[in-house]
Write an enzyme that holds these catalytic residues in place. Structure first.
Site, PDB file in Angstrom:
ATOM      1  N   ASN A  28       0.828  -1.247  -0.155  1.00  0.00           N
ATOM      2  CA  ASN A  28      -0.234  -0.072  -0.221  1.00  0.00           C
ATOM      3  C   ASN A  28       0.773   1.282   0.183  1.00  0.00           C
ATOM      4  O   ASN A  28       1.602   1.568   1.182  1.00  0.00           O
ATOM      5  CB  ASN A  28      -1.021  -0.145   1.066  1.00  0.00           C
ATOM      6  N   ARG A 111      -2.326  -2.228  -3.595  1.00  0.00           N
ATOM      7  CA  ARG A 111      -3.484  -1.646  -3.504  1.00  0.00           C
ATOM      8  C   ARG A 111      -3.453   0.334  -4.557  1.00  0.00           C
ATOM      9  O   ARG A 111      -2.427   0.723  -4.779  1.00  0.00           O
ATOM     10  CB  ARG A 111      -3.839  -0.305  -2.032  1.00  0.00           C
ATOM     11  N   HIS A 200     -12.742   2.452  -0.373  1.00  0.00           N
ATOM     12  CA  HIS A 200     -12.945   1.799   0.885  1.00  0.00           C
ATOM     13  C   HIS A 200     -13.762   0.275   0.882  1.00  0.00           C
ATOM     14  O   HIS A 200     -13.845  -0.130   0.907  1.00  0.00           O
ATOM     15  CB  HIS A 200     -13.657   1.932   2.290  1.00  0.00           C
ATOM     16  N   GLY A 230     -13.977   4.707  10.237  1.00  0.00           N
ATOM     17  CA  GLY A 230     -12.188   4.843  10.519  1.00  0.00           C
ATOM     18  C   GLY A 230     -11.582   6.113  10.923  1.00  0.00           C
ATOM     19  O   GLY A 230     -12.450   7.064  10.819  1.00  0.00           O
ATOM     20  N   ARG A 261     -12.738  15.503   7.684  1.00  0.00           N
ATOM     21  CA  ARG A 261     -13.617  15.694   6.407  1.00  0.00           C
ATOM     22  C   ARG A 261     -14.353  16.093   7.033  1.00  0.00           C
ATOM     23  O   ARG A 261     -15.302  14.896   7.861  1.00  0.00           O
ATOM     24  CB  ARG A 261     -12.991  14.529   5.518  1.00  0.00           C
ATOM     25  N   VAL A 351     -13.312   2.967  14.640  1.00  0.00           N
ATOM     26  CA  VAL A 351     -14.293   3.620  15.917  1.00  0.00           C
ATOM     27  C   VAL A 351     -15.410   2.419  15.647  1.00  0.00           C
ATOM     28  O   VAL A 351     -15.620   2.073  16.739  1.00  0.00           O
ATOM     29  CB  VAL A 351     -14.889   4.452  15.113  1.00  0.00           C
ATOM     30  N   GLU A 404      -8.588  -5.654   5.079  1.00  0.00           N
ATOM     31  CA  GLU A 404      -8.530  -5.149   3.944  1.00  0.00           C
ATOM     32  C   GLU A 404      -6.786  -5.880   3.382  1.00  0.00           C
ATOM     33  O   GLU A 404      -6.843  -6.771   1.975  1.00  0.00           O
ATOM     34  CB  GLU A 404      -7.737  -3.462   3.858  1.00  0.00           C
TER      35      GLU A 404
HETATM   36  P1  ADP Z   1      -7.767   4.556   9.172  1.00  0.00           P
HETATM   37  O1  ADP Z   1      -7.091   3.636   8.961  1.00  0.00           O
HETATM   38  O2  ADP Z   1      -8.249   5.839   7.907  1.00  0.00           O
HETATM   39  O3  ADP Z   1      -6.509   5.455   9.323  1.00  0.00           O
HETATM   40  P2  ADP Z   1      -8.666   3.597  11.449  1.00  0.00           P
HETATM   41  O4  ADP Z   1      -9.119   1.798  10.601  1.00  0.00           O
HETATM   42  O5  ADP Z   1      -7.429   2.832  11.970  1.00  0.00           O
HETATM   43  O6  ADP Z   1      -8.125   4.539  10.414  1.00  0.00           O
HETATM   44  O7  ADP Z   1      -9.463   4.049  12.781  1.00  0.00           O
HETATM   45  C1  ADP Z   1      -8.674   4.794  13.438  1.00  0.00           C
HETATM   46  C2  ADP Z   1      -9.554   5.770  13.953  1.00  0.00           C
HETATM   47  O8  ADP Z   1      -9.809   4.463  15.271  1.00  0.00           O
HETATM   48  C3  ADP Z   1      -8.641   6.692  15.144  1.00  0.00           C
HETATM   49  O9  ADP Z   1      -8.682   7.824  14.881  1.00  0.00           O
HETATM   50  C4  ADP Z   1      -9.904   6.806  16.923  1.00  0.00           C
HETATM   51  O10 ADP Z   1     -10.665   7.176  16.197  1.00  0.00           O
HETATM   52  C5  ADP Z   1     -10.751   5.380  16.511  1.00  0.00           C
HETATM   53  N1  ADP Z   1     -10.147   4.252  17.298  1.00  0.00           N
HETATM   54  C6  ADP Z   1      -9.305   3.383  17.226  1.00  0.00           C
HETATM   55  N2  ADP Z   1      -9.356   2.666  18.428  1.00  0.00           N
HETATM   56  C7  ADP Z   1     -10.547   2.549  18.813  1.00  0.00           C
HETATM   57  C8  ADP Z   1     -11.107   2.302  21.159  1.00  0.00           C
HETATM   58  N3  ADP Z   1     -10.416   1.774  21.243  1.00  0.00           N
HETATM   59  N4  ADP Z   1     -11.550   3.032  21.033  1.00  0.00           N
HETATM   60  C9  ADP Z   1     -12.861   4.655  19.972  1.00  0.00           C
HETATM   61  N5  ADP Z   1     -12.196   4.557  19.303  1.00  0.00           N
HETATM   62  C10 ADP Z   1     -11.182   4.112  18.321  1.00  0.00           C
END
Ligand code: ADP
Length: 421
Positions: A28, A111, A200, A230, A261, A351, A404
């Site tokens: 990626n 990816r 996604h 996320g 965003r 999230v 993914e």
């Molecule tokens: P991306 O791949 O879009 O960067 P992720 O799917 O890894 O994102 O998600 C990252 C987000 O998940 C973090 O910014 C945070 O808001 C949320 N997150 C991660 N762990 C937790 C948790 N234990 N409780 C609540 N939110 C979480």
């Protein structure tokens, strides 16, 4: 080429122990980073994973984790470009006997963010595919150039190896025109390839299938709303395994409230910021993509921190959370209507998988739609797909961790196996 198309679990033991080409490297490539995982497709297990970041800076960082035993290794030293990055990754893999020259490596899966309307499926990369990904740069100026650099570098390192592009947009190419088109002048839209592509897709494909499996049904027999929450976030409506609508559009800016965003907004806000606010196009782009969403509303984009603040009575964090949930509910309602019948709602990504209060709040008050969350089940943490709705619920609500990399590797291996069968 010795790639094998049979699913590993179906192979007899003596064949399984033979040195077939069963490994897939998933790459990626971002503008200044490369994330990678090496998987063994006999069982989908991970052999190694890692990340190179800050490529082109003095403090480039490579973190490599062997997953068959051994400690993570980290180095901070200048890595000038993607070629140097990939060579450094290859050197790390070689230390564990997993080098890119291994006969067990079947393919590299890349990816690629934007496949436009052209790429509806994973595709073995050749010159014409490279040219088409390049042609799509105007609709994905941030992502496709970096993806292309990663592909070209990997192809130079292993020109003999099949390399496969797996597109973030592909799963959404089944959207009907009624969902994919914006209601703007058709000629202008077509001239500039303006339509809703969605992103996604690899995650929505994987999670919708895994949700069907959790329900003990075939994907073609279930309708699922997938909520990929996320830092970037998107929803999709999946009817019988095919995407019929998704919340991201021409770019990942449309739809849900995200970490940074804005998601949906009256487009006239942009004219207003230009005419009245005196802002430039680039300033507005940065505002809406990087300084809006949760971070714009309350100064934090990490849901853990936002929940901590909410629990302490912080009003700004509360409002940000409420706006996030309000938008999520609107999409659940919209996609319920689009699908007509919903079998499951699946929460996924950082999230969606971890934030029980988000899941509870998003589903609250939707009992008339057959939707409910059991608070005990919702509080359970884990890595496995699981139901969080009460036993007698009409619609299943589930937490389904996304993967993914596994999906890219699976699609890559299926294609390489097929073409060599
Ligand atoms: P991306 O791949 O879009 O960067 P992720 O799917 O890894 O994102 O998600 C990252 C987000 O998940 C973090 O910014 C945070 O808001 C949320 N997150 C991660 N762990 C937790 C948790 N234990 N409780 C609540 N939110 C979480």
């Amino acid at each position: 080429m010795t790639a094998h198309s049979s699913p590993a679990t179906a192979l007899p033991d003596e064949v399984r122990s033979a040195p077939l080409a069963t490994r897939v490297l998933v790459l990626n490539s971002g503008s200044s980073s490369v994330k990678y995982q090496l998987l063994d497709m006999r069982d989908g297990s991970r052999l190694a994973a890692g990340l190179v970041e800050r490529i082109g800076e003095e403090t480039s960082r490579l973190k490599h984790t062997p997953l068959t035993g051994g400690e993570s290794r980290e180095q901070i030293a200048p890595i000038a470009d993607h070629e140097a990055a990939l060579k450094a990754v290859a050197a790390e893999l070689a230390k564990d006997g997993l080098g890119l020259d291994s006969p067990e490596l079947a393919a590299i899966g890349h990816r690629v963010v934007h496949g436009g309307q052209t790429f509806t499926d994973p595709t073995v990369i050749d010159d014409s595919v490279l040219a088409e990904i390049e042609r799509l740069i105007p609709v994905a100026p941030l992502h496709n150039p970096a993806n292309l650099t990663g592909i070209r570098t990997a192809m130079a390192l292993r020109p003999d190896l099949p390399q496969v592009a797996v597109f973030d947009t592909a799963f959404h190419t089944t959207m009907p025109e009624s969902a994919a088109r914006y209601a703007i002048d058709v000629k202008t839209a077509d001239e500039h390839r303006i339509r809703r592509y969605g992103f996604h897709g690899t995650s929505h494909a994987y999670v919708s299938r895994a949700t069907a499996e959790l329900l003990g049904k075939a994907p073609q027999d279930v309708n699922v709303i997938v909520l990929h929450l996320g830092n970037g976030a998107s929803a999709s409506a999946v009817r019988g395994g095919r995407c019929v609508d998704t919340s991201m559009g021409l770019t990942p800016l449309e739809g849900l409230v995200m970490g940074t965003r804005s998601g949906d907004m009256d487009p006239a806000v942009i004219f207003h910021l230009m005419r009245v606010g005196g802002m430039s196009t680039d300033e507005i782009d940065t505002l809406l993509n990087k300084k809006s969403g949760l971070i714009g509303l309350c100064g934090d984009n990490d849901m853990r921190e936002i929940r901590r603040r909410v629990d302490e009575g912080d009003e700004r964090a509360r409002l940000a959370f409420d706006i996030y949930i309000h938008r999520l509910k609107k999409y659940i309602g919209a996609y319920y209507a689009v699908l007509g019948r919903v079998d499951a709602i699946a929460f996924t990504a950082g999230v969606g998988e971890n934030a029980a209060p988000v899941r509870e709040a998003a589903i609250a008050g939707l009992e008339e739609l057959g939707l409910a969350v059991d608070s005990d089940l919702n509080a359970v943490r884990g890595d496995e797909p699981r139901l969080i709705s009460p036993r007698d619920a009409r619609v299943a609500v589930a937490v389904v961790p996304t993967d993914e990399e596994l999906e890219i590797a699976t699609q890559t291996y299926a294609l390489v196996g097929e073409s060599n069968a």
